[in-house]
Motif scaffolding. Structure first.
Motif, PDB file in Angstrom:
ATOM      1  N   VAL A   1       0.821  -1.213   0.000  1.00 14.63           N
ATOM      2  CA  VAL A   1       0.000   0.000   0.000  1.00 14.63           C
ATOM      3  C   VAL A   1       0.852   1.259   0.000  1.00 14.63           C
ATOM      4  O   VAL A   1       0.357   2.341  -0.327  1.00 14.63           O
ATOM      5  N   MET A   2       2.133   1.156   0.369  1.00 12.91           N
ATOM      6  CA  MET A   2       3.043   2.291   0.280  1.00 12.91           C
ATOM      7  C   MET A   2       4.475   1.787   0.400  1.00 12.91           C
ATOM      8  O   MET A   2       4.731   0.711   0.937  1.00 12.91           O
ATOM      9  N   SER A   3       5.405   2.573  -0.138  1.00 16.59           N
ATOM     10  CA  SER A   3       6.817   2.249   0.000  1.00 16.59           C
ATOM     11  C   SER A   3       7.626   3.531  -0.030  1.00 16.59           C
ATOM     12  O   SER A   3       7.169   4.557  -0.547  1.00 16.59           O
ATOM     13  N   THR A   4       8.827   3.480   0.530  1.00 15.17           N
ATOM     14  CA  THR A   4       9.683   4.649   0.578  1.00 15.17           C
ATOM     15  C   THR A   4      11.138   4.231   0.702  1.00 15.17           C
ATOM     16  O   THR A   4      11.444   3.192   1.291  1.00 15.17           O
ATOM     17  N   LYS A   5      12.026   5.027   0.152  1.00 10.81           N
ATOM     18  CA  LYS A   5      13.453   4.862   0.395  1.00 10.81           C
ATOM     19  C   LYS A   5      13.755   5.258   1.834  1.00 10.81           C
ATOM     20  O   LYS A   5      13.103   6.155   2.398  1.00 10.81           O
ATOM     21  N   VAL A   6      14.745   4.613   2.452  1.00  8.98           N
ATOM     22  CA  VAL A   6      15.058   4.877   3.855  1.00  8.98           C
ATOM     23  C   VAL A   6      16.562   4.994   4.076  1.00  8.98           C
ATOM     24  O   VAL A   6      17.365   4.597   3.234  1.00  8.98           O
ATOM     25  N   ILE A   7      16.889   5.541   5.232  1.00  6.48           N
ATOM     26  CA  ILE A   7      18.260   5.578   5.737  1.00  6.48           C
ATOM     27  C   ILE A   7      18.370   4.496   6.801  1.00  6.48           C
ATOM     28  O   ILE A   7      17.469   4.351   7.640  1.00  6.48           O
TER      29      ILE A   7
ATOM     30  N   GLY B   1      10.936   9.757  11.317  1.00  2.00           N
ATOM     31  CA  GLY B   1      11.099  10.734  10.248  1.00  2.00           C
ATOM     32  C   GLY B   1      12.500  11.303  10.230  1.00  2.00           C
ATOM     33  O   GLY B   1      13.364  10.936  11.040  1.00  2.00           O
ATOM     34  N   THR B   2      12.716  12.222   9.321  1.00  2.00           N
ATOM     35  CA  THR B   2      14.007  12.894   9.234  1.00  2.00           C
ATOM     36  C   THR B   2      13.831  14.235   8.550  1.00  2.00           C
ATOM     37  O   THR B   2      12.965  14.390   7.686  1.00  2.00           O
ATOM     38  N   ASP B   3      14.650  15.191   8.974  1.00  2.62           N
ATOM     39  CA  ASP B   3      14.679  16.493   8.318  1.00  2.62           C
ATOM     40  C   ASP B   3      15.845  16.581   7.341  1.00  2.62           C
ATOM     41  O   ASP B   3      16.108  17.647   6.776  1.00  2.62           O
ATOM     42  N   LEU B   4      16.545  15.461   7.143  1.00  2.00           N
ATOM     43  CA  LEU B   4      17.649  15.444   6.185  1.00  2.00           C
ATOM     44  C   LEU B   4      17.099  15.540   4.762  1.00  2.00           C
ATOM     45  O   LEU B   4      15.945  15.172   4.502  1.00  2.00           O
ATOM     46  N   PRO B   5      17.907  16.034   3.840  1.00  2.00           N
ATOM     47  CA  PRO B   5      17.432  16.137   2.454  1.00  2.00           C
ATOM     48  C   PRO B   5      17.199  14.771   1.825  1.00  2.00           C
ATOM     49  O   PRO B   5      17.766  13.765   2.258  1.00  2.00           O
ATOM     50  N   ASP B   6      16.355  14.730   0.794  1.00  2.00           N
ATOM     51  CA  ASP B   6      16.050  13.476   0.115  1.00  2.00           C
ATOM     52  C   ASP B   6      17.294  12.820  -0.467  1.00  2.00           C
ATOM     53  O   ASP B   6      17.325  11.598  -0.666  1.00  2.00           O
TER      54      ASP B   6
ATOM     55  N   PRO C   1      11.261   9.935   5.008  1.00  8.53           N
ATOM     56  CA  PRO C   1      10.634  11.261   4.940  1.00  8.53           C
ATOM     57  C   PRO C   1       9.493  11.402   5.937  1.00  8.53           C
ATOM     58  O   PRO C   1       8.800  10.431   6.264  1.00  8.53           O
ATOM     59  N   ASN C   2       9.277  12.623   6.416  1.00 12.97           N
ATOM     60  CA  ASN C   2       8.231  12.865   7.409  1.00 12.97           C
ATOM     61  C   ASN C   2       6.849  12.472   6.893  1.00 12.97           C
ATOM     62  O   ASN C   2       6.008  11.973   7.653  1.00 12.97           O
ATOM     63  N   ALA C   3       6.594  12.686   5.600  1.00 12.59           N
ATOM     64  CA  ALA C   3       5.293  12.310   5.043  1.00 12.59           C
ATOM     65  C   ALA C   3       5.070  10.803   5.133  1.00 12.59           C
ATOM     66  O   ALA C   3       3.950  10.340   5.386  1.00 12.59           O
ATOM     67  N   ALA C   4       6.137  10.029   4.943  1.00 11.51           N
ATOM     68  CA  ALA C   4       6.015   8.565   4.983  1.00 11.51           C
ATOM     69  C   ALA C   4       5.756   8.069   6.397  1.00 11.51           C
ATOM     70  O   ALA C   4       4.883   7.221   6.616  1.00 11.51           O
ATOM     71  N   ILE C   5       6.507   8.574   7.382  1.00 12.15           N
ATOM     72  CA  ILE C   5       6.310   8.106   8.757  1.00 12.15           C
ATOM     73  C   ILE C   5       4.946   8.540   9.288  1.00 12.15           C
ATOM     74  O   ILE C   5       4.310   7.819  10.060  1.00 12.15           O
ATOM     75  N   THR C   6       4.454   9.688   8.846  1.00  9.52           N
ATOM     76  CA  THR C   6       3.121  10.146   9.259  1.00  9.52           C
ATOM     77  C   THR C   6       2.046   9.231   8.681  1.00  9.52           C
ATOM     78  O   THR C   6       1.076   8.887   9.364  1.00  9.52           O
ATOM     79  N   ALA C   7       2.218   8.803   7.428  1.00 12.52           N
ATOM     80  CA  ALA C   7       1.255   7.883   6.818  1.00 12.52           C
ATOM     81  C   ALA C   7       1.233   6.546   7.551  1.00 12.52           C
ATOM     82  O   ALA C   7       0.165   5.967   7.770  1.00 12.52           O
ATOM     83  N   ILE C   8       2.400   6.066   7.961  1.00 13.02           N
ATOM     84  CA  ILE C   8       2.458   4.809   8.715  1.00 13.02           C
ATOM     85  C   ILE C   8       1.750   4.964  10.061  1.00 13.02           C
ATOM     86  O   ILE C   8       1.014   4.075  10.505  1.00 13.02           O
ATOM     87  N   ALA C   9       1.966   6.105  10.722  1.00 12.31           N
ATOM     88  CA  ALA C   9       1.361   6.325  12.040  1.00 12.31           C
ATOM     89  C   ALA C   9      -0.163   6.333  11.977  1.00 12.31           C
ATOM     90  O   ALA C   9      -0.826   6.070  12.984  1.00 12.31           O
ATOM     91  N   LYS C  10      -0.720   6.604  10.815  1.00 13.79           N
ATOM     92  CA  LYS C  10      -2.183   6.661  10.671  1.00 13.79           C
ATOM     93  C   LYS C  10      -2.808   5.295  10.406  1.00 13.79           C
ATOM     94  O   LYS C  10      -4.037   5.178  10.352  1.00 13.79           O
TER      95      LYS C  10
END
Length: 290
Positions: free
Chosen positions: A176-182, A248-253, A268-277
């Protein structure tokens, strides 16, 4: 005369008929063998993914080494007693591996993931097999009395591939969603294994209702979601246990896809916020692979 075949004798006609019958029989046998082979392949290659193992099935008595099927649903338990003992075997004869408070240190209900890997032995009635949270080694199996917990389910799973630096959320086995991570540095690696969500926290500003507001370092971005896992490389972190979190992170993409953290998984903050919901989130399994 040349060019005109001679009429076959009766004996020759019988021999020819015999030969034709043998050819038909061989052809029928060969065709049957092909049909059997096709049916065999279909039987061996078909079928859907098995469901997560319930407590009536065989359960692991050692640290799981393989991931359970990711189609779910996944069974989780929440304590309903002030203190939840987790035993090394399904009996009160031995001392508990851990005794867990009804709420985590962040005030959220203590929730454990039921083991989903099948090995040997059966769990006696009145017990549930779980993974002990925040306990070394990661993935330590334990057992809790059924009377002490409430059993529910979640359709979600979070999968992290360290080699691909990719996090994927699946619902009923469907992404349902995916994101690159550190991920962690070579000296503070992100551990692999089966974990679960324990503590979703709003950091610095309230983002998702229902979760505590914590004063977080800016490196955690908008949200930090604690897991049941601990760093294998650190004995403590910032004066407390080295708990592995998704945050999340405030580091650049441009920093995504790199090995920069102390073991946590940043996104990214948008990704972690979506997971939290996601609901329900607490107890959701987290599969981290190399």
């Amino acid at each position: 005369m040349d060019g005109v075949p001679e009429r076959p004798t009766r004996a020759e006609r019988r021999t020819a008929a015999h030969r034709r019958r043998r050819v038909r029989i061989i052809a029928l046998v060969a065709a049957s063998a092909v049909v059997v082979a096709i049916v065999g392949v279909l039987a061996l290659s078909g079928g859907s993914s098995p469901k997560a193992v319930r407590h009536t099935k065989p359960v692991a008595t050692t640290t799981p080494t393989t991931l359970p099927p990711d189609s779910g649903p996944f069974a989780i338990v929440t304590t309903k007693v002030p203190e939840l003992p987790v035993y090394p075997q399904p009996t009160t004869a031995a001392a508990p591996l851990a005794t867990l408070a009804a709420k985590t240190s962040y005030g959220l209900p203590t929730t454990l993931l039921i083991q989903g890997t099948a090995t040997t032995g059966r769990v006696p009635a009145g017990w549930l097999p779980v993974l002990v949270p925040l306990h070394k080694p990661n993935g330590t199996p334990g057992f809790v009395p059924l009377a002490d917990v409430t059993e529910t389910y979640t359709p979600y799973v979070i999968e992290v591939s360290l080699s691909q630096h990719m996090l994927t959320v699946k619902r009923a086995g469907v992404p349902v969603m995916s994101t690159k991570v550190i991920i962690g540095t070579p000296n503070t690696k992100t551990p692999t294994g089966v974990f679960s969500i324990t503590d979703p926290l709003n950091c610095n500003t309230t983002s998702v209702p229902g979760y505590p507001l914590a004063k977080c370092s800016s490196v955690y971005g908008a949200l930090a979601i604690g897991t049941s896992g601990l760093s294998n490389d650190l004995s403590s972190f910032d004066g407390t246990i080295p708990q592995i979190a998704l945050h999340g992170t405030d580091l650049p993409d441009s920093d995504l896809g790199q090995d920069l953290s102390n073991g946590c998984v940043r996104m990214p903050n948008a990704a972690i916020t979506a997971i939290a919901k996601l609901q329900p989130l607490i107890g959701t399994p987290v599969f981290i692979t190399a």
